[in-house]
Every structure is written in structure tokens, then in C-alpha cells.
Design an enzyme around this catalytic site. Structure first.
Site, mmCIF file in Angstrom:
data_model
loop_
_atom_site.group_PDB
_atom_site.id
_atom_site.type_symbol
_atom_site.label_atom_id
_atom_site.label_comp_id
_atom_site.label_asym_id
_atom_site.label_seq_id
_atom_site.Cartn_x
_atom_site.Cartn_y
_atom_site.Cartn_z
ATOM 1 N N LYS A 1 0.831 -1.214 0.000
ATOM 2 C CA LYS A 1 0.000 0.000 0.000
ATOM 3 C C LYS A 1 0.864 1.263 0.000
ATOM 4 O O LYS A 1 0.598 2.197 -0.739
ATOM 5 C CB LYS A 1 -0.933 0.033 1.228
ATOM 6 N N ARG B 1 -8.439 0.797 10.648
ATOM 7 C CA ARG B 1 -7.988 -0.579 10.873
ATOM 8 C C ARG B 1 -8.967 -1.390 11.718
ATOM 9 O O ARG B 1 -8.689 -2.543 12.004
ATOM 10 C CB ARG B 1 -6.628 -0.558 11.569
ATOM 11 N N ARG C 1 13.224 -2.495 10.241
ATOM 12 C CA ARG C 1 12.337 -2.018 11.315
ATOM 13 C C ARG C 1 12.065 -3.132 12.318
ATOM 14 O O ARG C 1 11.862 -4.277 11.923
ATOM 15 C CB ARG C 1 11.009 -1.544 10.715
ATOM 16 N N ARG D 1 1.443 -8.902 13.591
ATOM 17 C CA ARG D 1 0.712 -7.879 12.826
ATOM 18 C C ARG D 1 -0.328 -8.535 11.914
ATOM 19 O O ARG D 1 -1.421 -8.013 11.727
ATOM 20 C CB ARG D 1 1.695 -7.042 11.989
ATOM 21 N N ARG E 1 12.329 -6.071 3.921
ATOM 22 C CA ARG E 1 12.269 -4.612 3.739
ATOM 23 C C ARG E 1 13.351 -3.918 4.558
ATOM 24 O O ARG E 1 13.618 -4.287 5.705
ATOM 25 C CB ARG E 1 10.894 -4.105 4.163
HETATM 26 P P1 AMP Z 1 1.969 0.435 9.273
HETATM 27 O O1 AMP Z 1 3.228 1.080 8.826
HETATM 28 O O2 AMP Z 1 0.731 1.005 8.643
HETATM 29 O O3 AMP Z 1 1.992 -1.071 9.188
HETATM 30 O O4 AMP Z 1 1.819 0.785 10.839
HETATM 31 C C1 AMP Z 1 2.827 0.458 11.761
HETATM 32 C C2 AMP Z 1 2.213 0.382 13.141
HETATM 33 O O5 AMP Z 1 1.622 1.642 13.503
HETATM 34 C C3 AMP Z 1 1.093 -0.639 13.294
HETATM 35 O O6 AMP Z 1 1.561 -1.947 13.539
HETATM 36 C C4 AMP Z 1 0.350 -0.056 14.501
HETATM 37 O O7 AMP Z 1 1.024 -0.309 15.713
HETATM 38 C C5 AMP Z 1 0.431 1.446 14.242
HETATM 39 N N1 AMP Z 1 -0.716 1.915 13.421
HETATM 40 C C6 AMP Z 1 -0.696 2.426 12.169
HETATM 41 N N2 AMP Z 1 -1.923 2.739 11.745
HETATM 42 C C7 AMP Z 1 -2.763 2.433 12.760
HETATM 43 C C8 AMP Z 1 -4.175 2.512 12.935
HETATM 44 N N3 AMP Z 1 -4.979 2.963 11.973
HETATM 45 N N4 AMP Z 1 -4.677 2.102 14.130
HETATM 46 C C9 AMP Z 1 -3.904 1.651 15.116
HETATM 47 N N5 AMP Z 1 -2.564 1.524 15.012
HETATM 48 C C10 AMP Z 1 -1.994 1.913 13.839
#
Ligand code: AMP
Length: 221
Positions: free
Chosen positions: A13, A88, A160, A171, A127
Site C-alpha cells: 500500500k 484498521r 524495522r 501484525r 524490507r
Molecule cells: P503500518 O506502517 O501502517 O503497518 O503501521 C505500523 C504500526 O503503527 C502498526 O503496527 C500499529 O502499531 C500502528 N498503526 C498504524 N496505523 C494504525 C491505525 N490505523 N490504528 C492503530 N494503530 C496503527
């Protein structure tokens, strides 16, 4: 046009959002990026979010809903946005719909990146991310020219913490438990469109462009 890019972690994404935002002149809003920035700066939000992010858990809804509604109220979101990583769960989706409605806006399309777990895991575990500019690389499919160094700003690349195997698996569990539900939620609203997140970056970009054209969206780049 306001679009949500939806799918599991590692669906691509973020990569598509970067190119699509330029092509269509839409603001890219990534909650993951905003939260990581807050952690880096040590803000109150960052301090509250860090422990959840490190474990691959969702950050509390009120925190993310606030940062997104605040971001879409800014001038640069006027021509439309591409949301990446939000909503989410049902609570985030409902509250966001209400916040948009108050502003006379709505989500026009939810683009679902249907992705197999093997592809997600392979993408995330390979990554590497630049500690300075945030550019993404992949040890197999998009390696940096000089190992461990960003091609663009020459800063250090890292793996990361939440891209490491154990956390990636968590996740994906969290996605299945909380986020997957939204597929039906947006399907019922008639705004869900689907592409395969398993495709390679360029192939997927072309597919999305064709799909957007059918929806009447034209590029500006
Ligand atoms: P991402 O890079 O989108 O995978 O986000 C990394 C981390 O940020 C996730 O594993 C969550 O801990 C937090 N996070 C990002 N977006 C959200 C969301 N909409 N709601 C809750 N936690 C989020």
C-alpha cells in the site's frame, strides 16, 4: 476523490501510495509514517504509541482518529487524499465516517490489496527503510546500490523492529482479528474495489490506473 488503500501489512500500500499520490495529485496520509515520526520526535503521541507499535499491536483508536481527522482538515487535503493504514477496525471506520460527514466529505473508494500471507511476510522481512528520508528498499527485489545505505540521501538503512519475523506474524494476526472485517463493511457500502497485492510494483500500478480510469479518475502528472 478520497481513497482508502486497504490490505494487510506488506501488501504494498505504501509503495503504491507514493506513486499514486504523485500521479493523481492526492495527498498521501500514512498513519504508520505519522506515528513513526511522532516516536522519532518523542512527542506525547509518540510516547503513547511506541510500545504498541513495537509489539505489532494497534495504537489506541482515539490517538489515530485524532491525528487523521486533524490531518485531513489541512489545506493540502482539499483536493483529495489517499489513506494508507487507516481505518484498521470498525470503531475507526465509523468515527472517521462521522468526522468526514461533518466536513461534508466522504470516502469515495476503498481499494483492497488482496495479498497472500507468504507474500506479506517475504516483503516485510526483506524490507529495509532509510532512517532519514524513509525510502523503502528490499534485500531481494529492490536492493540498495550500496548495501545498508540509502540510494537517495546516503543515510543508514535499517530493518524495522516491527518488520522482524515474530512481530510481522503478530501484525498479520491483528489484521485478521480486527481489520479484515472492514472488507464486508465497505463492500456493503458499494465502494470496495479489489486488486491483487501479490503483483509486482509496476504491474500493480498499471492495474490500479486502469481501475481508476473506469471510476472516472484521471492522472495529473
Ligand atoms: P503500518 O506502517 O501502517 O503497518 O503501521 C505500523 C504500526 O503503527 C502498526 O503496527 C500499529 O502499531 C500502528 N498503526 C498504524 N496505523 C494504525 C491505525 N490505523 N490504528 C492503530 N494503530 C496503527
Amino acid at each position: 476523490m478520497n481513497i482508502v488503500l486497504f490490505g494487510p501489512p506488506g501488501a504494498g500500500k505504501g509503495t503504491q501510495a507514493s506513486v499514486l499520490s504523485e500521479w493523481y495529485g492526492l495527498l498521501h496520509i500514512s498513519t504508520g509514517d505519522m506515528l513513526r515520526e511522532a516516536v522519532k520526535k518523542g512527542t506525547m503521541v509518540g510516547r503513547q504509541a511506541k510500545a504498541y507499535m513495537d509489539k505489532g499491536e494497534l495504537v489506541p483508536d482515539n490517538i489515530v482518529i485524532n491525528i487523521v481527522t486533524e490531518r485531513i482538515s489541512q489545506k493540502d487535503a482539499k483536493c483529495g487524499f489517499l489513506l494508507d493504514g487507516f481505518p484498521r477496525n470498525k470503531r475507526q471506520a465509523d468515527q472517521f465516517d462521522q468526522a468526514l460527514c461533518k466536513k461534508g466529505k466522504k470516502i469515495d473508494m476503498v481499494l483492497y490489496f488482496k495479498t497472500s500471507p507468504e507474500v506479506s511476510i517475504r516483503r516485510l522481512s526483506g524490507r529495509r527503510v532509510c532512517t532519514n528520508c524513509g525510502a523503502n528498499f528490499h534485500i531481494e527485489t529492490m536492493p540498495a546500490k550500496l548495501k545498508g545505505t540509502c540510494d537517495y540521501c546516503h543515510s543508514l538503512l535499517i530493518h524495522r523492529k516491527d518488520d522482524q519475523r515474530g512481530t510481522v506474524q503478530n501484525r498479520l494476526v491483528v489484521y485478521k482479528k480486527e481489520t479484515n472485517y472492514l472488507i464486508g463493511y465497505y463492500k456493503d457500502k458499494g465502494i470496495l474495489r479489489e486488486v491483487s497485492g501479490d503483483l509486482k510494483v509496476k504491474e500493480l500500478f498499471e492495474k490500479i490506473k486502469r481501475l481508476f480510469a473506469k471510476e472516472g479518475l484521471r492522472g495529473v502528472a
